[in-house]
Scaffold this motif. Structure first.
Motif, PDB file in Angstrom:
ATOM      1  N   TYR A   5       0.856  -1.184   0.000  1.00  0.00           N
ATOM      2  CA  TYR A   5       0.000   0.000   0.000  1.00  0.00           C
ATOM      3  C   TYR A   5       0.895   1.237   0.000  1.00  0.00           C
ATOM      4  O   TYR A   5       1.803   1.341   0.817  1.00  0.00           O
ATOM      5  N   GLU A   6       0.618   2.187  -0.872  1.00  0.00           N
ATOM      6  CA  GLU A   6       1.347   3.448  -0.855  1.00  0.00           C
ATOM      7  C   GLU A   6       0.844   4.292   0.325  1.00  0.00           C
ATOM      8  O   GLU A   6      -0.316   4.185   0.731  1.00  0.00           O
ATOM      9  N   ALA A   7       1.725   5.130   0.857  1.00  0.00           N
ATOM     10  CA  ALA A   7       1.432   5.906   2.066  1.00  0.00           C
ATOM     11  C   ALA A   7       0.188   6.788   1.906  1.00  0.00           C
ATOM     12  O   ALA A   7      -0.627   6.906   2.834  1.00  0.00           O
ATOM     13  N   GLU A   8       0.030   7.394   0.744  1.00  0.00           N
ATOM     14  CA  GLU A   8      -1.111   8.279   0.516  1.00  0.00           C
ATOM     15  C   GLU A   8      -2.439   7.515   0.597  1.00  0.00           C
ATOM     16  O   GLU A   8      -3.428   8.025   1.135  1.00  0.00           O
ATOM     17  N   LEU A   9      -2.466   6.291   0.099  1.00  0.00           N
ATOM     18  CA  LEU A   9      -3.670   5.461   0.190  1.00  0.00           C
ATOM     19  C   LEU A   9      -3.957   5.095   1.637  1.00  0.00           C
ATOM     20  O   LEU A   9      -5.103   5.155   2.084  1.00  0.00           O
ATOM     21  N   LEU A  10      -2.933   4.707   2.382  1.00  0.00           N
ATOM     22  CA  LEU A  10      -3.135   4.357   3.792  1.00  0.00           C
ATOM     23  C   LEU A  10      -3.706   5.535   4.577  1.00  0.00           C
ATOM     24  O   LEU A  10      -4.602   5.360   5.406  1.00  0.00           O
ATOM     25  N   GLU A  11      -3.201   6.718   4.308  1.00  0.00           N
ATOM     26  CA  GLU A  11      -3.707   7.918   4.989  1.00  0.00           C
ATOM     27  C   GLU A  11      -5.178   8.143   4.649  1.00  0.00           C
ATOM     28  O   GLU A  11      -5.997   8.427   5.531  1.00  0.00           O
ATOM     29  N   TYR A  12      -5.529   8.014   3.380  1.00  0.00           N
ATOM     30  CA  TYR A  12      -6.913   8.174   2.935  1.00  0.00           C
ATOM     31  C   TYR A  12      -7.822   7.130   3.591  1.00  0.00           C
ATOM     32  O   TYR A  12      -8.912   7.463   4.078  1.00  0.00           O
ATOM     33  N   MET A  13      -7.384   5.873   3.603  1.00  0.00           N
ATOM     34  CA  MET A  13      -8.193   4.815   4.202  1.00  0.00           C
ATOM     35  C   MET A  13      -8.376   5.040   5.701  1.00  0.00           C
ATOM     36  O   MET A  13      -9.457   4.781   6.235  1.00  0.00           O
ATOM     37  N   ASN A  14      -7.345   5.506   6.389  1.00  0.00           N
ATOM     38  CA  ASN A  14      -7.466   5.809   7.814  1.00  0.00           C
ATOM     39  C   ASN A  14      -8.461   6.937   8.050  1.00  0.00           C
ATOM     40  O   ASN A  14      -9.261   6.878   8.987  1.00  0.00           O
ATOM     41  N   GLN A  15      -8.428   7.967   7.207  1.00  0.00           N
ATOM     42  CA  GLN A  15      -9.376   9.080   7.336  1.00  0.00           C
ATOM     43  C   GLN A  15     -10.813   8.607   7.160  1.00  0.00           C
ATOM     44  O   GLN A  15     -11.718   9.075   7.839  1.00  0.00           O
ATOM     45  N   LYS A  16     -11.025   7.689   6.255  1.00  0.00           N
ATOM     46  CA  LYS A  16     -12.367   7.178   5.961  1.00  0.00           C
ATOM     47  C   LYS A  16     -12.741   5.969   6.820  1.00  0.00           C
ATOM     48  O   LYS A  16     -13.843   5.426   6.678  1.00  0.00           O
ATOM     49  N   ASN A  17     -11.826   5.528   7.683  1.00  0.00           N
ATOM     50  CA  ASN A  17     -12.029   4.365   8.550  1.00  0.00           C
ATOM     51  C   ASN A  17     -12.348   3.096   7.736  1.00  0.00           C
ATOM     52  O   ASN A  17     -13.274   2.350   8.053  1.00  0.00           O
ATOM     53  N   LEU A  18     -11.571   2.880   6.687  1.00  0.00           N
ATOM     54  CA  LEU A  18     -11.721   1.702   5.830  1.00  0.00           C
ATOM     55  C   LEU A  18     -10.478   0.834   5.950  1.00  0.00           C
ATOM     56  O   LEU A  18      -9.369   1.343   5.993  1.00  0.00           O
ATOM     57  N   LYS A  19     -10.683  -0.485   6.003  1.00  0.00           N
ATOM     58  CA  LYS A  19      -9.559  -1.407   6.170  1.00  0.00           C
ATOM     59  C   LYS A  19      -9.516  -2.490   5.100  1.00  0.00           C
ATOM     60  O   LYS A  19      -8.672  -3.370   5.152  1.00  0.00           O
ATOM     61  N   ASN A  20     -10.425  -2.447   4.144  1.00  0.00           N
ATOM     62  CA  ASN A  20     -10.535  -3.518   3.163  1.00  0.00           C
ATOM     63  C   ASN A  20     -10.488  -2.961   1.748  1.00  0.00           C
ATOM     64  O   ASN A  20     -11.035  -1.900   1.469  1.00  0.00           O
ATOM     65  N   ILE A  21      -9.857  -3.719   0.872  1.00  0.00           N
ATOM     66  CA  ILE A  21      -9.832  -3.397  -0.555  1.00  0.00           C
ATOM     67  C   ILE A  21     -10.432  -4.587  -1.298  1.00  0.00           C
ATOM     68  O   ILE A  21     -10.093  -5.739  -1.021  1.00  0.00           O
ATOM     69  N   ILE A  22     -11.322  -4.295  -2.231  1.00  0.00           N
ATOM     70  CA  ILE A  22     -11.942  -5.358  -3.019  1.00  0.00           C
ATOM     71  C   ILE A  22     -11.529  -5.195  -4.487  1.00  0.00           C
ATOM     72  O   ILE A  22     -11.450  -4.084  -4.996  1.00  0.00           O
ATOM     73  N   VAL A  23     -11.251  -6.339  -5.120  1.00  0.00           N
ATOM     74  CA  VAL A  23     -10.908  -6.388  -6.546  1.00  0.00           C
ATOM     75  C   VAL A  23     -12.107  -7.012  -7.254  1.00  0.00           C
ATOM     76  O   VAL A  23     -12.464  -8.154  -6.977  1.00  0.00           O
ATOM     77  N   GLN A  24     -12.743  -6.243  -8.137  1.00  0.00           N
ATOM     78  CA  GLN A  24     -13.924  -6.724  -8.840  1.00  0.00           C
ATOM     79  C   GLN A  24     -13.697  -6.671 -10.345  1.00  0.00           C
ATOM     80  O   GLN A  24     -12.914  -5.852 -10.831  1.00  0.00           O
ATOM     81  N   VAL A  25     -14.411  -7.528 -11.050  1.00  0.00           N
ATOM     82  CA  VAL A  25     -14.375  -7.526 -12.515  1.00  0.00           C
ATOM     83  C   VAL A  25     -15.745  -7.075 -12.996  1.00  0.00           C
ATOM     84  O   VAL A  25     -16.759  -7.685 -12.682  1.00  0.00           O
ATOM     85  N   ALA A  26     -15.762  -5.954 -13.721  1.00  0.00           N
ATOM     86  CA  ALA A  26     -16.998  -5.433 -14.301  1.00  0.00           C
ATOM     87  C   ALA A  26     -17.051  -5.869 -15.756  1.00  0.00           C
ATOM     88  O   ALA A  26     -16.062  -5.764 -16.472  1.00  0.00           O
ATOM     89  N   GLU A  27     -18.219  -6.365 -16.176  1.00  0.00           N
ATOM     90  CA  GLU A  27     -18.388  -6.839 -17.549  1.00  0.00           C
ATOM     91  C   GLU A  27     -19.607  -6.188 -18.177  1.00  0.00           C
ATOM     92  O   GLU A  27     -20.592  -5.928 -17.493  1.00  0.00           O
ATOM     93  N   THR A  28     -19.525  -5.933 -19.456  1.00  0.00           N
ATOM     94  CA  THR A  28     -20.701  -5.513 -20.219  1.00  0.00           C
ATOM     95  C   THR A  28     -20.943  -6.560 -21.293  1.00  0.00           C
ATOM     96  O   THR A  28     -20.010  -7.086 -21.882  1.00  0.00           O
ATOM     97  N   HIS A  29     -22.192  -6.847 -21.509  1.00  0.00           N
ATOM     98  CA  HIS A  29     -22.553  -7.840 -22.525  1.00  0.00           C
ATOM     99  C   HIS A  29     -23.371  -7.133 -23.607  1.00  0.00           C
ATOM    100  O   HIS A  29     -24.551  -6.897 -23.460  1.00  0.00           O
ATOM    101  N   SER A  30     -22.693  -6.758 -24.652  1.00  0.00           N
ATOM    102  CA  SER A  30     -23.337  -6.117 -25.792  1.00  0.00           C
ATOM    103  C   SER A  30     -22.660  -6.645 -27.057  1.00  0.00           C
ATOM    104  O   SER A  30     -22.085  -7.725 -27.045  1.00  0.00           O
ATOM    105  N   ASP A  31     -22.707  -5.885 -28.121  1.00  0.00           N
ATOM    106  CA  ASP A  31     -22.046  -6.312 -29.352  1.00  0.00           C
ATOM    107  C   ASP A  31     -20.547  -6.482 -29.145  1.00  0.00           C
ATOM    108  O   ASP A  31     -19.909  -7.331 -29.740  1.00  0.00           O
TER     109      ASP A  31
END
Length: 99
Positions: A5-31
């Motif tokens: 984790y880069e320091a700037e992200l850790l500071e942001y997460m601490n400010q927002k009281n968040l401790k988890n990161i999620i990796v998601q895959v977004a898909e669109t189904h079109s042509d």
């Protein structure tokens, strides 16, 4: 696999009281099929929901949990999370995750 984790992200997460990161895959189904990796910080309650209801795999780190999807992604030996800013908006950046 090592998560960094880069320091700037850790500071942001601490400010927002968040401790988890999620990796998601977004898909669109079109042509044209489009897939995109979306990474963001979430609360403990949302992390627990994704683990129990969507079968995300939690990986403990020194700063919290990283939730990985069942979707077969490719991970480098080291995955780096950072903070990117666009105007007034902030989001989690990542290096070392791909299709």
């Amino acid at each position: 696999m090592k998560f960094t984790y880069e320091a700037e992200l850790l500071e942001y997460m601490n400010q927002k009281n968040l401790k988890n990161i999620i990796v998601q895959v977004a898909e669109t189904h079109s042509d044209i099929e489009i897939q995109e990796i979306h990474v963001h910080a979430i609360s403990d309650k949302m992390a627990d929901f994704h683990i129990s209801e969507h079968n995300y795999k939690p990986v403990e780190t020194g700063h919290g949990r990283v939730l990985l999807p069942k979707y077969p992604l490719e991970y480098d030996d080291e995955v780096i999370f950072g903070l990117k800013k666009f105007w007034i908006f902030k989001s989690v950046s990542f290096k070392g995750i791909g299709f």
